[in-house]
Design a protein around this motif. Structure first.
Motif, mmCIF file in Angstrom:
data_model
loop_
_atom_site.group_PDB
_atom_site.id
_atom_site.type_symbol
_atom_site.label_atom_id
_atom_site.label_comp_id
_atom_site.label_asym_id
_atom_site.label_seq_id
_atom_site.Cartn_x
_atom_site.Cartn_y
_atom_site.Cartn_z
ATOM 1 N N ILE A 88 66.160 38.954 46.971
ATOM 2 C CA ILE A 88 65.735 38.218 48.162
ATOM 3 C C ILE A 88 65.189 36.844 47.772
ATOM 4 N N ALA A 89 64.446 36.770 46.670
ATOM 5 C CA ALA A 89 63.860 35.501 46.221
ATOM 6 C C ALA A 89 64.897 34.527 45.682
ATOM 7 N N ASN A 90 66.097 35.019 45.354
ATOM 8 C CA ASN A 90 67.125 34.163 44.740
ATOM 9 C C ASN A 90 68.372 34.017 45.602
ATOM 10 N N GLY A 91 68.193 34.052 46.911
ATOM 11 C CA GLY A 91 69.288 33.762 47.828
ATOM 12 C C GLY A 91 70.061 34.963 48.334
ATOM 13 N N GLY A 92 69.622 36.159 47.981
ATOM 14 C CA GLY A 92 70.269 37.362 48.503
ATOM 15 C C GLY A 92 69.765 37.679 49.902
ATOM 16 N N THR A 93 70.462 38.580 50.572
ATOM 17 C CA THR A 93 70.037 39.009 51.904
ATOM 18 C C THR A 93 69.856 40.516 51.936
ATOM 19 N N ASP A 94 68.967 40.939 52.792
ATOM 20 C CA ASP A 94 68.605 42.349 52.939
ATOM 21 C C ASP A 94 69.718 43.153 53.598
ATOM 22 N N GLU A 95 70.040 44.285 52.998
ATOM 23 C CA GLU A 95 70.958 45.261 53.616
ATOM 24 C C GLU A 95 70.303 46.636 53.659
ATOM 25 N N TYR A 103 70.533 60.784 50.600
ATOM 26 C CA TYR A 103 71.786 60.992 49.885
ATOM 27 C C TYR A 103 71.683 62.022 48.774
ATOM 28 N N GLY A 104 70.484 62.379 48.350
ATOM 29 C CA GLY A 104 70.304 63.342 47.280
ATOM 30 C C GLY A 104 68.840 63.446 46.919
ATOM 31 N N PRO A 105 68.501 64.442 46.119
ATOM 32 C CA PRO A 105 67.098 64.601 45.724
ATOM 33 C C PRO A 105 66.592 63.346 45.004
ATOM 34 N N ASN A 106 65.454 62.876 45.412
ATOM 35 C CA ASN A 106 64.795 61.726 44.771
ATOM 36 C C ASN A 106 65.616 60.438 44.824
ATOM 37 N N TRP A 107 66.518 60.299 45.777
ATOM 38 C CA TRP A 107 67.368 59.111 45.881
ATOM 39 C C TRP A 107 66.554 57.978 46.494
ATOM 40 N N TYR A 108 66.110 57.050 45.649
ATOM 41 C CA TYR A 108 65.329 55.889 46.071
ATOM 42 C C TYR A 108 66.206 54.676 45.831
ATOM 43 N N ALA A 109 66.487 53.924 46.873
ATOM 44 C CA ALA A 109 67.481 52.859 46.745
ATOM 45 C C ALA A 109 67.150 51.662 47.624
ATOM 46 N N ALA A 110 67.797 50.558 47.291
ATOM 47 C CA ALA A 110 67.762 49.350 48.107
ATOM 48 C C ALA A 110 69.164 48.755 48.089
ATOM 49 N N TYR A 111 69.468 47.980 49.122
ATOM 50 C CA TYR A 111 70.785 47.364 49.263
ATOM 51 C C TYR A 111 70.612 45.898 49.619
ATOM 52 N N VAL A 112 71.392 45.041 48.945
ATOM 53 C CA VAL A 112 71.327 43.594 49.171
ATOM 54 C C VAL A 112 72.735 43.013 49.125
ATOM 55 N N ARG A 113 72.831 41.784 49.568
ATOM 56 C CA ARG A 113 74.062 41.009 49.391
ATOM 57 C C ARG A 113 73.726 39.781 48.562
ATOM 58 N N GLY A 117 77.984 37.245 49.535
ATOM 59 C CA GLY A 117 78.088 38.350 50.481
ATOM 60 C C GLY A 117 78.511 39.655 49.832
ATOM 61 N N ASN A 118 78.691 39.664 48.501
ATOM 62 C CA ASN A 118 79.013 40.907 47.805
ATOM 63 C C ASN A 118 77.835 41.869 47.952
#
Length: 128
Positions: A88-95, A103-113, A117-118
């Motif tokens: 986020i600090a380097n020009g990415g965007t929140d997804e 999605y599964g036990p202990n699945w801790y995740a974040a999503y960005v672009r 836009g990748n």
């Protein structure tokens, strides 16, 4: 044959600055750099999966693939948080901000672009 993923970049310097900062949070570094191409790998060793950030060969603008996503493994929830914050600090965007997912036990995740836009995922499945 080396396993690799190529992510398109329109502004090579901007994209590389993004990936330098974001991938450093999970101990990935560049191990090879050519004009308009830069390679990243775990610990910068050039082994395992390689991620290339590159301007497209056909000189057309880089665009994100619909439904395409690259997932990275984190060894802790703190790495997930740091990856997301760096993105986020380097020009990415929140997804999808860091949180526990179903999605599964202990699945801790974040999503960005990234700046093109990748879509990227960062996932930790270690028990707390």
């Amino acid at each position: 044959m080396q396993n690799y993923v190529t992510l398109g970049a329109n502004d090579h310097e901007t994209s590389c600055a993004f990936y330098d900062a974001v991938l450093a949070t999970i101990n990935w570094r560049s191990h090879m750099n050519f004009p308009s191409w830069k390679a990243y790998s775990s610990e910068g060793l050039g082994e395992g999966l390689i991620v290339w950030v590159a301007k497209p060969f056909n000189s057309a603008p880089a665009t994100a693939g619909n439904g395409a996503m690259v997932g990275f493994a984190a060894s802790s929830r703190e790495q997930v948080d740091a990856f997301y914050a760096a993105a986020i600090a380097n020009g990415g965007t929140d997804e999808g901000a860091p949180s526990v997912r179903a999605y599964g036990p202990n699945w801790y995740a974040a999503y960005v672009r990234d700046p093109v836009g990748n879509k990227l995922a960062i996932v930790c499945t270690e028990a707390v």
